[in-house]
Design a protein around this motif. Structure first.
Motif, PDB file in Angstrom:
ATOM      1  N   THR A   1       0.848  -1.187   0.000  1.00 37.17           N
ATOM      2  CA  THR A   1       0.000   0.000   0.000  1.00 37.17           C
ATOM      3  C   THR A   1       0.888   1.243   0.000  1.00 37.17           C
ATOM      4  O   THR A   1       1.788   1.366   0.825  1.00 37.17           O
ATOM      5  CB  THR A   1      -0.921   0.016   1.230  1.00 37.17           C
ATOM      6  N   ILE A   2       0.616   2.144  -0.941  1.00 36.74           N
ATOM      7  CA  ILE A   2       1.384   3.382  -1.083  1.00 36.74           C
ATOM      8  C   ILE A   2       0.403   4.552  -1.069  1.00 36.74           C
ATOM      9  O   ILE A   2      -0.609   4.533  -1.766  1.00 36.74           O
ATOM     10  CB  ILE A   2       2.189   3.385  -2.393  1.00 36.74           C
ATOM     11  N   ILE A   3       0.737   5.571  -0.287  1.00 34.85           N
ATOM     12  CA  ILE A   3      -0.074   6.781  -0.225  1.00 34.85           C
ATOM     13  C   ILE A   3       0.789   7.945  -0.685  1.00 34.85           C
ATOM     14  O   ILE A   3       1.785   8.272  -0.045  1.00 34.85           O
ATOM     15  CB  ILE A   3      -0.597   7.045   1.199  1.00 34.85           C
ATOM     16  N   CYS A   4       0.421   8.546  -1.802  1.00 30.80           N
ATOM     17  CA  CYS A   4       1.138   9.704  -2.342  1.00 30.80           C
ATOM     18  C   CYS A   4       0.446  10.982  -1.884  1.00 30.80           C
ATOM     19  O   CYS A   4      -0.776  11.023  -1.801  1.00 30.80           O
ATOM     20  CB  CYS A   4       1.139   9.668  -3.871  1.00 30.80           C
ATOM     21  N   TYR A   5       1.257  11.997  -1.608  1.00 28.17           N
ATOM     22  CA  TYR A   5       0.654  13.295  -1.303  1.00 28.17           C
ATOM     23  C   TYR A   5       1.503  14.419  -1.881  1.00 28.17           C
ATOM     24  O   TYR A   5       2.673  14.238  -2.193  1.00 28.17           O
ATOM     25  CB  TYR A   5       0.421  13.480   0.196  1.00 28.17           C
ATOM     26  N   CYS A   6       0.846  15.557  -2.044  1.00 29.29           N
ATOM     27  CA  CYS A   6       1.497  16.759  -2.556  1.00 29.29           C
ATOM     28  C   CYS A   6       1.077  17.916  -1.654  1.00 29.29           C
ATOM     29  O   CYS A   6       0.706  17.688  -0.511  1.00 29.29           O
ATOM     30  CB  CYS A   6       1.110  16.987  -4.022  1.00 29.29           C
ATOM     31  N   GLY A   7       1.102  19.120  -2.176  1.00 31.93           N
ATOM     32  CA  GLY A   7       0.736  20.275  -1.361  1.00 31.93           C
ATOM     33  C   GLY A   7      -0.753  20.423  -1.144  1.00 31.93           C
ATOM     34  O   GLY A   7      -1.223  20.500  -0.011  1.00 31.93           O
ATOM     35  N   ILE A   8      -1.528  20.431  -2.236  1.00 33.54           N
ATOM     36  CA  ILE A   8      -2.965  20.682  -2.118  1.00 33.54           C
ATOM     37  C   ILE A   8      -3.832  19.574  -2.717  1.00 33.54           C
ATOM     38  O   ILE A   8      -5.043  19.708  -2.785  1.00 33.54           O
ATOM     39  CB  ILE A   8      -3.351  22.040  -2.735  1.00 33.54           C
ATOM     40  N   GLY A   9      -3.223  18.502  -3.187  1.00 29.57           N
ATOM     41  CA  GLY A   9      -4.003  17.377  -3.685  1.00 29.57           C
ATOM     42  C   GLY A   9      -4.208  17.331  -5.181  1.00 29.57           C
ATOM     43  O   GLY A   9      -4.999  16.536  -5.664  1.00 29.57           O
ATOM     44  N   ASN A  10      -3.471  18.157  -5.936  1.00 23.10           N
ATOM     45  CA  ASN A  10      -3.658  18.153  -7.383  1.00 23.10           C
ATOM     46  C   ASN A  10      -2.620  17.324  -8.131  1.00 23.10           C
ATOM     47  O   ASN A  10      -2.855  16.924  -9.264  1.00 23.10           O
ATOM     48  CB  ASN A  10      -3.694  19.587  -7.924  1.00 23.10           C
ATOM     49  N   VAL A  11      -1.468  17.044  -7.537  1.00 26.23           N
ATOM     50  CA  VAL A  11      -0.394  16.293  -8.193  1.00 26.23           C
ATOM     51  C   VAL A  11      -0.381  14.827  -7.757  1.00 26.23           C
ATOM     52  O   VAL A  11      -0.115  13.939  -8.564  1.00 26.23           O
ATOM     53  CB  VAL A  11       0.981  16.954  -7.906  1.00 26.23           C
ATOM     54  N   ALA A  12      -0.681  14.566  -6.516  1.00 23.11           N
ATOM     55  CA  ALA A  12      -0.624  13.199  -5.981  1.00 23.11           C
ATOM     56  C   ALA A  12      -1.487  12.197  -6.747  1.00 23.11           C
ATOM     57  O   ALA A  12      -1.050  11.058  -6.949  1.00 23.11           O
ATOM     58  CB  ALA A  12      -0.976  13.198  -4.502  1.00 23.11           C
ATOM     59  N   PRO A  13      -2.690  12.545  -7.209  1.00 24.62           N
ATOM     60  CA  PRO A  13      -3.462  11.576  -7.991  1.00 24.62           C
ATOM     61  C   PRO A  13      -2.734  11.141  -9.265  1.00 24.62           C
ATOM     62  O   PRO A  13      -2.811   9.980  -9.669  1.00 24.62           O
ATOM     63  CB  PRO A  13      -4.762  12.318  -8.321  1.00 24.62           C
ATOM     64  N   GLN A  14      -1.981  12.051  -9.878  1.00 27.41           N
ATOM     65  CA  GLN A  14      -1.203  11.704 -11.064  1.00 27.41           C
ATOM     66  C   GLN A  14      -0.072  10.743 -10.692  1.00 27.41           C
ATOM     67  O   GLN A  14       0.215   9.794 -11.426  1.00 27.41           O
ATOM     68  CB  GLN A  14      -0.623  12.957 -11.709  1.00 27.41           C
ATOM     69  N   ALA A  15       0.578  10.989  -9.555  1.00 24.42           N
ATOM     70  CA  ALA A  15       1.649  10.108  -9.103  1.00 24.42           C
ATOM     71  C   ALA A  15       1.114   8.713  -8.811  1.00 24.42           C
ATOM     72  O   ALA A  15       1.714   7.710  -9.214  1.00 24.42           O
ATOM     73  CB  ALA A  15       2.313  10.695  -7.855  1.00 24.42           C
ATOM     74  N   ALA A  16      -0.018   8.642  -8.130  1.00 22.39           N
ATOM     75  CA  ALA A  16      -0.622   7.343  -7.822  1.00 22.39           C
ATOM     76  C   ALA A  16      -1.011   6.614  -9.107  1.00 22.39           C
ATOM     77  O   ALA A  16      -0.822   5.400  -9.219  1.00 22.39           O
ATOM     78  CB  ALA A  16      -1.835   7.528  -6.916  1.00 22.39           C
ATOM     79  N   ALA A  17      -1.532   7.347 -10.081  1.00 19.50           N
ATOM     80  CA  ALA A  17      -1.912   6.735 -11.361  1.00 19.50           C
ATOM     81  C   ALA A  17      -0.679   6.177 -12.080  1.00 19.50           C
ATOM     82  O   ALA A  17      -0.736   5.083 -12.658  1.00 19.50           O
ATOM     83  CB  ALA A  17      -2.633   7.746 -12.238  1.00 19.50           C
ATOM     84  N   LYS A  18       0.420   6.903 -12.044  1.00 14.92           N
ATOM     85  CA  LYS A  18       1.653   6.419 -12.677  1.00 14.92           C
ATOM     86  C   LYS A  18       2.142   5.150 -11.989  1.00 14.92           C
ATOM     87  O   LYS A  18       2.586   4.213 -12.654  1.00 14.92           O
ATOM     88  CB  LYS A  18       2.736   7.500 -12.649  1.00 14.92           C
ATOM     89  N   LEU A  19       2.060   5.121 -10.674  1.00 16.95           N
ATOM     90  CA  LEU A  19       2.478   3.923  -9.944  1.00 16.95           C
ATOM     91  C   LEU A  19       1.566   2.742 -10.275  1.00 16.95           C
ATOM     92  O   LEU A  19       2.037   1.616 -10.446  1.00 16.95           O
ATOM     93  CB  LEU A  19       2.504   4.191  -8.441  1.00 16.95           C
ATOM     94  N   ARG A  20       0.272   2.989 -10.386  1.00 18.73           N
ATOM     95  CA  ARG A  20      -0.646   1.906 -10.747  1.00 18.73           C
ATOM     96  C   ARG A  20      -0.338   1.371 -12.142  1.00 18.73           C
ATOM     97  O   ARG A  20      -0.407   0.170 -12.382  1.00 18.73           O
ATOM     98  CB  ARG A  20      -2.103   2.377 -10.657  1.00 18.73           C
TER      99      ARG A  20
END
Length: 143
Positions: A97-116
């Motif tokens: 399980t990996i939880i990505c985060y950024c400053g305000i929540g706009n970049v982390a979903p892209q990071a999680a998608a790349k990891l998936r």
């Protein structure tokens, strides 16, 4: 606004009404697909649960300067620009399980998608980023 005024608007502005309906349908379909694919960002309380019960790895995708100012305890710093190349540094186990985060929540979903896309099936994004995390009274560190 009463029902008669709404009916008049629909009758007099069919293109605007159609555009509104299509936009609402597109939004609903997008949200449904994100939920089914596991792309919906998770709130802070769910992230804490995953950290405690599944020993989730937390990944900070912000700049090095922002990471040094404050970050979630035990977070790994892997900037968004290098997430694909450095995925094995995050975890060699693609079931982790990996939880990505950024400053305000706009970049982390892209990071999680790349990891998936790389096979990490349990990659999530923290809803609202570290700002929401701190807003919920969750702890951060600068060490």
């Amino acid at each position: 606004m009463n029902l008669e005024q709404i009916q008049d608007f629909i009758t007099n502005h069919p293109y605007l009404w159609s555009a509104l309906v299509l936009a609402l349908i597109a939004l609903a379909v997008n949200e449904a697909l994100r939920t089914v694919k596991g792309q919906k960002p998770i709130p802070a309380n769910e992230a804490v649960r995953l950290m405690n019960t599944e020993d989730a790895i937390v990944v900070d995708t912000r700049s090095a300067a922002d990471f040094k100012k404050s970050h979630i305890l035990n977070a790994k710093h892997v900037p968004m620009a290098g997430i694909e190349e450095r995925a094995k540094e995050i975890s060699k186990n693609t079931d982790r399980t990996i939880i990505c985060y950024c400053g305000i929540g706009n970049v982390a979903p892209q990071a999680a998608a790349k990891l998936r896309k790389l096979g990490y099936t349990r990659a999530y994004a923290l809803k609202g980023g570290i700002n929401a995390w701190q807003g919920d009274g969750m702890p951060v560190t600068s060490k």
